[in-house]
Design a protein around this motif. Structure first.
Motif, PDB file in Angstrom:
ATOM      1  N   VAL A  17       0.953  -1.234   0.152  1.00  0.00           N
ATOM      2  CA  VAL A  17      -0.155  -0.155   0.094  1.00  0.00           C
ATOM      3  C   VAL A  17       1.015   1.248  -0.168  1.00  0.00           C
ATOM      4  O   VAL A  17       1.679   1.451   0.923  1.00  0.00           O
ATOM      5  N   VAL A  18       0.873   1.886  -1.099  1.00  0.00           N
ATOM      6  CA  VAL A  18       1.741   3.249  -1.152  1.00  0.00           C
ATOM      7  C   VAL A  18       0.941   4.307  -0.880  1.00  0.00           C
ATOM      8  O   VAL A  18      -0.245   4.718  -0.990  1.00  0.00           O
ATOM      9  N   ASP A  19       1.908   5.145  -0.059  1.00  0.00           N
ATOM     10  CA  ASP A  19       1.431   6.674   0.085  1.00  0.00           C
ATOM     11  C   ASP A  19       2.370   7.684  -0.011  1.00  0.00           C
ATOM     12  O   ASP A  19       3.482   7.555   0.710  1.00  0.00           O
ATOM     13  N   GLY A  20       2.555   8.408  -1.166  1.00  0.00           N
ATOM     14  CA  GLY A  20       3.527   9.359  -1.589  1.00  0.00           C
ATOM     15  C   GLY A  20       4.457   8.472  -2.004  1.00  0.00           C
ATOM     16  O   GLY A  20       4.431   7.523  -2.923  1.00  0.00           O
ATOM     17  N   ASP A  21       5.713   8.564  -1.382  1.00  0.00           N
ATOM     18  CA  ASP A  21       6.983   7.648  -1.810  1.00  0.00           C
ATOM     19  C   ASP A  21       7.378   6.727  -0.729  1.00  0.00           C
ATOM     20  O   ASP A  21       8.387   5.946  -0.888  1.00  0.00           O
ATOM     21  N   THR A  22       6.296   6.438   0.088  1.00  0.00           N
ATOM     22  CA  THR A  22       6.662   5.383   1.033  1.00  0.00           C
ATOM     23  C   THR A  22       5.489   4.214   0.838  1.00  0.00           C
ATOM     24  O   THR A  22       4.385   4.613   0.338  1.00  0.00           O
ATOM     25  N   ALA A  23       5.638   2.814   1.388  1.00  0.00           N
ATOM     26  CA  ALA A  23       4.882   1.948   1.207  1.00  0.00           C
ATOM     27  C   ALA A  23       4.999   0.939   2.263  1.00  0.00           C
ATOM     28  O   ALA A  23       6.190   1.167   2.691  1.00  0.00           O
TER      29      ALA A  23
END
Length: 127
Positions: A17-23
């Motif tokens: 699950v990706v949020d911006g450039d973090t997952a």
């Protein structure tokens, strides 16, 4: 079995699950059922780089030892120490408390599956 719609899946039964450039990364409920009771996690080290499709750790159950396959390229930012200390968390709640590690995503592969496509894949594997 239904799969959360807010994430993408791999044919190796991992989710991201990706949020911006973090997952955040974990394994699916289908994988936990196939594995049986998870008893040990060997997760990638914080600061290490992982490559999509490559082994980045291991998950051991009462039935077998399986490789963890990175769902994307990136740098490991954190590991779920609670799951390392209590691996049964992965079985109990694979999509929330049983997550495995977080990444700073360098690149997402194009072959990630949405929930419906993953469900069709699992159904095709006899689930």
């Amino acid at each position: 079995m239904s799969y959360p719609e807010d994430r993408q899946y791999t044919a190796d039964h991992e989710w991201i699950v990706v949020d911006g450039d973090t997952a955040r990364v974990g394994i699916t409920a289908y994988a936990t059922e196939a594995l049986g009771d998870v008893v040990y996690l060997d997760l990638p080290e914080v600061g290490s780089s992982v490559t999509a499709g490559q082994t980045c750790g291991e998950i051991e159950s009462t039935k077998s030892v399986s490789d963890l396959i990175a769902p994307a390229d990136g740098e490991v930012l954190a590991v779920n120490e609670s799951a390392v200390d209590a691996p049964e968390t992965v079985n109990a709640d694979p999509y929330e408390d049983g997550w495995l590690y977080t990444l700073r995503v360098a690149e997402l592969p194009e072959d990630l599956l949405d929930a419906d496509a993953y469900a069709a894949l699992v159904e095709g594997q006899g689930a």
